[in-house]
Scaffold this active site. Sequence first.
Site, PDB file in Angstrom:
ATOM      1  N   GLU A 124      15.102  30.389  68.915  1.00  0.00           N
ATOM      2  CA  GLU A 124      15.698  31.716  68.724  1.00  0.00           C
ATOM      3  C   GLU A 124      16.704  31.649  67.573  1.00  0.00           C
ATOM      4  OE1 GLU A 124      17.334  33.140  72.401  1.00  0.00           O
ATOM      5  OE2 GLU A 124      15.374  33.247  73.392  1.00  0.00           O
ATOM      6  N   THR A 179       5.366  29.667  63.854  1.00  0.00           N
ATOM      7  CA  THR A 179       4.242  29.322  62.990  1.00  0.00           C
ATOM      8  C   THR A 179       3.001  30.055  63.483  1.00  0.00           C
ATOM      9  OG1 THR A 179       5.173  27.132  62.568  1.00  0.00           O
ATOM     10  CG2 THR A 179       2.853  27.439  62.079  1.00  0.00           C
ATOM     11  N   ILE A 230       8.255   7.911  40.371  1.00  0.00           N
ATOM     12  CA  ILE A 230       7.240   7.270  39.544  1.00  0.00           C
ATOM     13  C   ILE A 230       6.696   8.244  38.502  1.00  0.00           C
ATOM     14  CG2 ILE A 230       4.864   6.376  39.595  1.00  0.00           C
ATOM     15  CD1 ILE A 230       5.607   4.959  42.231  1.00  0.00           C
ATOM     16  N   GLU A 280       9.837  20.251  65.349  1.00  0.00           N
ATOM     17  CA  GLU A 280       9.713  19.593  66.658  1.00  0.00           C
ATOM     18  C   GLU A 280      10.908  18.693  66.969  1.00  0.00           C
ATOM     19  OE1 GLU A 280       7.599  20.939  68.214  1.00  0.00           O
ATOM     20  OE2 GLU A 280       5.810  21.349  67.048  1.00  0.00           O
ATOM     21  N   THR A 335      15.031  17.560  65.258  1.00  0.00           N
ATOM     22  CA  THR A 335      15.590  16.806  64.144  1.00  0.00           C
ATOM     23  C   THR A 335      15.645  15.309  64.465  1.00  0.00           C
ATOM     24  OG1 THR A 335      17.829  17.029  65.013  1.00  0.00           O
ATOM     25  CG2 THR A 335      17.053  18.768  63.519  1.00  0.00           C
ATOM     26  N   GLU A 345      18.253  13.577  64.714  1.00  0.00           N
ATOM     27  CA  GLU A 345      19.314  13.355  65.694  1.00  0.00           C
ATOM     28  C   GLU A 345      18.811  13.576  67.118  1.00  0.00           C
ATOM     29  OE1 GLU A 345      20.854  13.662  61.803  1.00  0.00           O
ATOM     30  OE2 GLU A 345      19.609  15.118  62.872  1.00  0.00           O
TER      31      GLU A 345
END
Length: 401
Positions: free
Chosen positions: A131, A162, A353, A379, A381, A383
Amino acid sequence: MARLAQTAGLTDVQQEILKTVREFVDKEIIPVATELEHRDEYPQQIVDGLKELGLFGLMIPEEYGGLGESLLTYALCVEEIARGWMSVSGIINTHFIVAYMLKQHGTQEQKDHFLPRMALGEVRGAFSMSEPGLGSDVSAITSKAVKEGDEYVLNGQKMWLTNGGSSTLVAVLCRSDEGHPEGTAPHKSMTTFLVEKEPGFGEVRPGLTIPGKIDKMGYKGVDTTELIMDGLRIPANRVLGGVTGRGFYQMMDGVEVGRVNVAARGCGVAQRAFELGVSYAQQRHTFGKPIAQHQAIQFKLAEMATKVEAAHAMMVNAARKKDSGERNDLEAGMAKYLASEYCKEVVEDAFRIHGGYGFSKEYEIERLYREAPMLLIGEGTAEIQKMIIGRRLLEEYRLQG
């Protein structure tokens, strides 16, 4: 080209599925991904191709018209698809979380009604827990469901959906105090509702509005939206499992599948970044030789490849643990944490690179550089993963006496 991240012990069927998906990615996704991403265009032709391959029913049991494959097979397919374009893997991920939750927790009527059409891709799933005012603190959910007769009336605002526009079935987590007295722990007064809707934006059914797409830094093409419920009426038979108060546990079960999926996405994006880096290093010349022959670049390629292999191994382990029926929150948390962090690092090394050309939108690595950060958040963090890992380790290694 030789490939990293091979998986031992696959059946002939699994190998054939992966071969088919890999060929589809190389032929149908990689050549158009950057152009579609820059236009933020929904990849309808790619999605139609995935339907033809049967991928929307990959993990749905055969009795419901699916292929009945394992989470491992699904994760390896996601890895391949994310290697082509991470947004496409997002389109099927939330679909599969909802299908998995239905398979594991739905009533027989709910399974019979939804799963056969989900296997065909006719019903497309989305997953709604977050939310605007909360991130990882699921207990702070304010969306409310109140029972009125044989219906529930839902009010509230959801965020970061999503497939919010393209989906036709949304699993929505709400607080439902009915049958749960005041003082009940927050996670025991939540319920998952199966909300059917029309695809598109605006008011997609009475009481339910899907505003337009959220404009994002990366992860484009796939539609990410809000969801607003204002007097949305849902029949009681659309409570997942038919019983209130179980929504938190149902959602967390789905999130474990989602964390394996995010780990697989990280593996796929990292693998593609390595491919781009090792290829460019052999084409770009400085000081009279390809930069791949400079020791500094070889060290970088060695580190990148090792990270790709390590992340893949942890992702496979987490998927196999879930398939065995065992608890896998520790393994899924570790895999998601490691794969997303390593993905960021491998992509950045490939970007380095490429030098100045990596900053140009003409080069694919520019898109990957904007996509990788989403995996650090999706899904849960880093932490949150560390909290899960730490608590589980203390459970496993608790001192006796």
